[in-house]
Design a protein around this motif. Structure first.
Motif, PDB file in Angstrom:
ATOM      1  N   ILE A 280       0.836  -1.204   0.000  1.00 44.62           N
ATOM      2  CA  ILE A 280       0.000   0.000   0.000  1.00 44.62           C
ATOM      3  C   ILE A 280       0.869   1.251   0.000  1.00 44.62           C
ATOM      4  CG2 ILE A 280      -1.751   1.303   1.276  1.00 44.62           C
ATOM      5  CD1 ILE A 280      -2.928  -1.458   2.067  1.00 44.62           C
ATOM      6  N   GLY A 281       1.990   1.210   0.713  1.00 48.74           N
ATOM      7  CA  GLY A 281       2.938   2.326   0.661  1.00 48.74           C
ATOM      8  C   GLY A 281       3.479   2.507  -0.740  1.00 48.74           C
TER       9      GLY A 281
ATOM     10  N   LEU B 132       1.899   1.597  -3.519  1.00 52.01           N
ATOM     11  CA  LEU B 132       0.769   2.137  -4.280  1.00 52.01           C
ATOM     12  C   LEU B 132       0.663   3.647  -4.092  1.00 52.01           C
ATOM     13  CD1 LEU B 132      -1.912   2.033  -5.874  1.00 52.01           C
ATOM     14  CD2 LEU B 132      -3.015   1.248  -3.763  1.00 52.01           C
ATOM     15  N   LYS B 133       0.733   4.105  -2.845  1.00 47.99           N
ATOM     16  CA  LYS B 133       0.664   5.547  -2.576  1.00 47.99           C
ATOM     17  C   LYS B 133       1.789   6.291  -3.278  1.00 47.99           C
ATOM     18  CE  LYS B 133      -1.410   5.325   2.039  1.00 47.99           C
ATOM     19  NZ  LYS B 133      -1.151   5.570   3.467  1.00 47.99           N
ATOM     20  N   LYS B 134       2.969   5.715  -3.247  1.00 45.31           N
ATOM     21  CA  LYS B 134       4.135   6.366  -3.851  1.00 45.31           C
ATOM     22  C   LYS B 134       3.953   6.524  -5.363  1.00 45.31           C
ATOM     23  CE  LYS B 134       8.385   6.672  -2.270  1.00 45.31           C
ATOM     24  NZ  LYS B 134       9.468   6.379  -1.479  1.00 45.31           N
TER      25      LYS B 134
ATOM     26  N   ARG C 107       1.126   6.557  -7.017  1.00 47.82           N
ATOM     27  CA  ARG C 107       0.036   7.502  -7.270  1.00 47.82           C
ATOM     28  C   ARG C 107       0.520   8.938  -7.070  1.00 47.82           C
ATOM     29  NH1 ARG C 107      -2.031   3.828  -9.802  1.00 47.82           N
ATOM     30  NH2 ARG C 107      -3.893   2.714  -9.155  1.00 47.82           N
ATOM     31  N   ASP C 108       1.335   9.165  -6.022  1.00 47.93           N
ATOM     32  CA  ASP C 108       1.893  10.498  -5.780  1.00 47.93           C
ATOM     33  C   ASP C 108       2.796  10.944  -6.930  1.00 47.93           C
ATOM     34  OD1 ASP C 108       0.573  10.680  -3.371  1.00 47.93           O
ATOM     35  OD2 ASP C 108       2.344  10.202  -2.139  1.00 47.93           O
TER      36      ASP C 108
ATOM     37  N   ARG D 111      -7.902  -0.633   2.999  1.00 48.44           N
ATOM     38  CA  ARG D 111      -6.847   0.362   2.757  1.00 48.44           C
ATOM     39  C   ARG D 111      -6.392   0.329   1.301  1.00 48.44           C
ATOM     40  NH1 ARG D 111      -2.128  -0.775   6.016  1.00 48.44           N
ATOM     41  NH2 ARG D 111      -1.234   1.007   4.949  1.00 48.44           N
ATOM     42  N   ALA D 112      -6.294  -0.861   0.737  1.00 46.15           N
ATOM     43  CA  ALA D 112      -5.862  -0.990  -0.660  1.00 46.15           C
ATOM     44  C   ALA D 112      -6.835  -0.263  -1.590  1.00 46.15           C
ATOM     45  CB  ALA D 112      -5.753  -2.462  -1.047  1.00 46.15           C
TER      46      ALA D 112
ATOM     47  N   ASN E 216      -9.103   2.007  -0.784  1.00 41.89           N
ATOM     48  CA  ASN E 216      -9.158   3.433  -0.449  1.00 41.89           C
ATOM     49  C   ASN E 216      -7.984   4.207  -1.038  1.00 41.89           C
ATOM     50  OD1 ASN E 216     -11.573   3.280   0.910  1.00 41.89           O
ATOM     51  ND2 ASN E 216     -10.641   3.139   2.935  1.00 41.89           N
ATOM     52  N   ASN E 217      -6.899   3.523  -1.323  1.00 39.56           N
ATOM     53  CA  ASN E 217      -5.721   4.178  -1.892  1.00 39.56           C
ATOM     54  C   ASN E 217      -5.589   3.977  -3.398  1.00 39.56           C
ATOM     55  OD1 ASN E 217      -3.992   5.538   0.281  1.00 39.56           O
ATOM     56  ND2 ASN E 217      -4.655   3.634   1.247  1.00 39.56           N
ATOM     57  N   GLY E 218      -6.613   3.417  -4.011  1.00 33.42           N
ATOM     58  CA  GLY E 218      -6.626   3.350  -5.468  1.00 33.42           C
ATOM     59  C   GLY E 218      -6.261   2.025  -6.091  1.00 33.42           C
TER      60      GLY E 218
END
Length: 190
Positions: A71-72, A74-76, A78-79, A100-101, A103-105
């Protein structure tokens, strides 16, 4: 520099997992279909480097890894502006991870385990589905940009300014908004 090395409709997948055996088995099963090409990496850092170097149609990532969890990662990405389909493919089946997965896309969440044949069949199906939807969105976005450009060019050409000024505006618009380095318009007498 991003290289586009897609061949004949092949779906290019970047697969991140810290377990080399899982990477190899997954690659063998997915590439057996003949429609999927897998690039396997063992660290988020290497995955980010690969994303910057080549084009991919989807990302598959494990959840539990030592340097950065899925998930981290994934966030990276997406950012960083990547909107690629993201499949979280993990042995962890906790509800909080799934929530969480998404919710983070994340596009899909699949749990490792069970019948190997059906697990890889489902993973391959999800990869193809996600990549197909992604390509369709990309094509739609591209066509929208072209039609918006044509509307602007048409409106500019129908303006009241001198022809030379209208043509300069059209060239400027095409160069700045449609991604062309240089634009020239040639007029021929009939």
């Amino acid at each position: 520099m991003i290289m586009n090395t897609r061949k004949n409709g092949q779906v290019r997948v970047l697969h991140l997992d810290d377990e080399p055996l899982i990477l190899e088995i997954t690659r063998l099963h997915l590439e057996r279909t003949g429609t999927i090409t897998v690039t396997s990496v063992e660290s988020a850092e290497e995955a980010l480097t690969r994303l910057n170097e080549s084009r991919y149609d989807a990302v598959i990532s494990d959840y539990e890894m030592p340097d950065l969890d899925g998930i981290g990662f994934l966030k990276k990405i997406r950012d960083m502006g990547y909107d690629l389909p993201f499949i979280l493919y993990t042995g962890k089946g906790r509800e909080e991870v799934v929530i969480r997965a998404f919710n983070n896309g994340a596009t899909f969440y699949l749990q490792k385990g069970g019948d190997v044949r059906s697990m890889f069949a489902e993973l391959g199906q999800k990869v193809n589905q996600a990549a197909g939807q992604y390509r369709s969105r990309q094509k739609l976005h591209h066509l929208h940009r072209i039609f918006r450009g044509l509307r602007t060019v048409s409106g500019t050409l129908q303006g009241n300014e001198e022809l030379d000024q209208r043509l300069r505006k059209v060239c400027g618009y095409c160069a700045s908004h449609l991604g062309y380095n240089q634009v020239r318009i040639a007029l021929f007498d009939q």
